[in-house]
Design an enzyme around this catalytic site. Structure first.
Site, short mmCIF file in Angstrom:
data_model
loop_
_atom_site.label_atom_id
_atom_site.label_comp_id
_atom_site.label_asym_id
_atom_site.label_seq_id
_atom_site.Cartn_x
_atom_site.Cartn_y
_atom_site.Cartn_z
N ASN A 137 4.21 6.16 10.47
CA ASN A 137 3.68 6.37 9.13
C ASN A 137 2.40 7.21 9.10
O ASN A 137 1.83 7.41 8.03
CB ASN A 137 3.40 5.01 8.47
CG ASN A 137 4.68 4.26 8.17
OD1 ASN A 137 5.54 4.74 7.45
ND2 ASN A 137 4.81 3.08 8.75
N VAL A 144 -0.48 10.52 5.46
CA VAL A 144 -0.40 9.06 5.53
C VAL A 144 0.76 8.62 4.66
O VAL A 144 0.74 8.83 3.44
CB VAL A 144 -1.71 8.40 5.06
CG1 VAL A 144 -1.60 6.88 5.13
CG2 VAL A 144 -2.88 8.89 5.90
N CYS A 145 1.77 8.03 5.25
CA CYS A 145 2.98 7.64 4.52
C CYS A 145 2.88 6.19 4.08
O CYS A 145 3.27 5.26 4.80
CB CYS A 145 4.21 7.85 5.40
SG CYS A 145 4.46 9.55 5.92
N LEU A 146 2.33 6.00 2.89
CA LEU A 146 2.24 4.68 2.27
C LEU A 146 2.96 4.74 0.93
O LEU A 146 2.79 5.71 0.18
CB LEU A 146 0.79 4.27 2.03
CG LEU A 146 -0.05 3.80 3.22
CD1 LEU A 146 -1.47 3.52 2.76
CD2 LEU A 146 0.56 2.57 3.85
#
Length: 306
Positions: A137, A144-146
């Site tokens: 992530n 930032v993979c949120l």
């Protein structure tokens, strides 16, 4: 002992460790606050050129000041934040990798930008990856993979596939974001296979090397002091993780680079060189590995003595 406290070494005693007297670097580290307001953002901040100045008296400025107060009261010992008087729309944070994970002892830096339409829209984040693919992530390019930071198009795709239910809304806060990011590091096994989890620790060692070589601005004292205290547990964990590893030349190179930056940072680490002596290659490569070791060990000992 609080292993998430940056002033804690994470262990009580190390075999052969030499106790060092606190110097100016460690004194400044011990005075480093979890949250602090400083005059200006650093030149290496990812979003420094992204917007004009936001006044603290403006509606956005007042909302961000509320976020500051929330952080002051609720930050855990493992997160440190710097904000800026002249650019209240910017923020820089560092997180300490939690124990019992491949990220233990690592420092992970993020730059944050509050857009004009905040909090209707989420903040922008950039992860200081140093080009390393550390976590599924956290991308090497800094993304930032949120789910709570996803664009509308990304949310549609994720809802279609029934994943990542958490969403950003006007009641969300930057503290929620920080906890969500911290959650990315809390998994003892972020990957499905032990091979990839071991690789995650190897890349964390790479982060340690890069952060010590190029510490983000405003955190130089923290980086130096932190790794003064964590040098021995980092090297011990490395020795435990890679004892008997088949790809020995790669491990020798990584260990050597890790040792060099920690020793240069001011921690006596010579007794950890016994790890290199323990490495034995297969018959066909033994001479190459041991020749490399002898050259490396002599160079490191010369540097330490000089």
């Amino acid at each position: 002992m609080d292993t998430m406290n940056p002033n804690s070494t994470g262990t009580s005693k190390f075999d052969g460790e030499i106790e060092e007297i606190e110097d100016e670097v460690e004194s400044r580290f011990n005075l480093f606050k979890n949250f602090d307001i400083i005059p200006n953002p650093p030149d290496d901040h990812r979003f420094k050129k992204d917007s004009s100045r936001v006044l603290l008296e403006s509606p956005l400025g007042q909302k961000i000041e509320q976020e500051w107060n929330l952080l002051k009261k609720n930050l855990p010992n493992s997160i440190f934040v710097r904000v800026y008087e002249s650019r209240v729309d910017l923020m820089r944070i560092v997180m300490i990798g939690p124990p019992h994970t491949p990220y233990h002892h690592g420092l992970f830096f993020f730059d944050i930008f509050f857009p004009r339409n905040y909090p209707s829209y989420p903040p922008k984040l950039h992860y200081h990856s140093y080009g390393l693919d550390l976590n599924p992530n956290l991308r090497p390019g800094g993304k930032v993979c949120l789910s709570m930071l996803a664009t509308r198009y990304e949310r549609i795709l994720r809802e279609w596939y029934a994943c990542y239910p958490q969403k950003w809304n006007k009641h969300s806060s930057i503290l929620h974001v920080l906890y969500a990011i911290q959650g990315l590091f809390m998994c003892a096994k972020p990957y499905l296979t032990n091979e990839y989890n071991k690789k995650a620790f190897e890349l964390t060692c790479g982060i340690v090397i890069q952060v010590l070589r190029e510490p983000p601005m405003n955190f130089e004292d923290f980086v130096k002091g932190y790794f003064r205290k964590r040098a021995h547990p980092i090297l011990l964990k490395f020795r435990q993780e890679f004892d008997g590893d088949k790809d020995q030349l790669r491990i020798i190179e990584l260990f050597t680079n890790l040792y060099r930056v920690l020793e240069k940072n001011g921690t006596y680490c010579m007794h950890h060189l016994c790890f290199l002596k323990s490495i034995k290659g297969n018959t066909e490569e033994e001479s190459t590995i041991m020749g490399y070791f002898m050259k490396t060990a002599k160079a490191l000992k010369y540097q330490a003595d000089s």
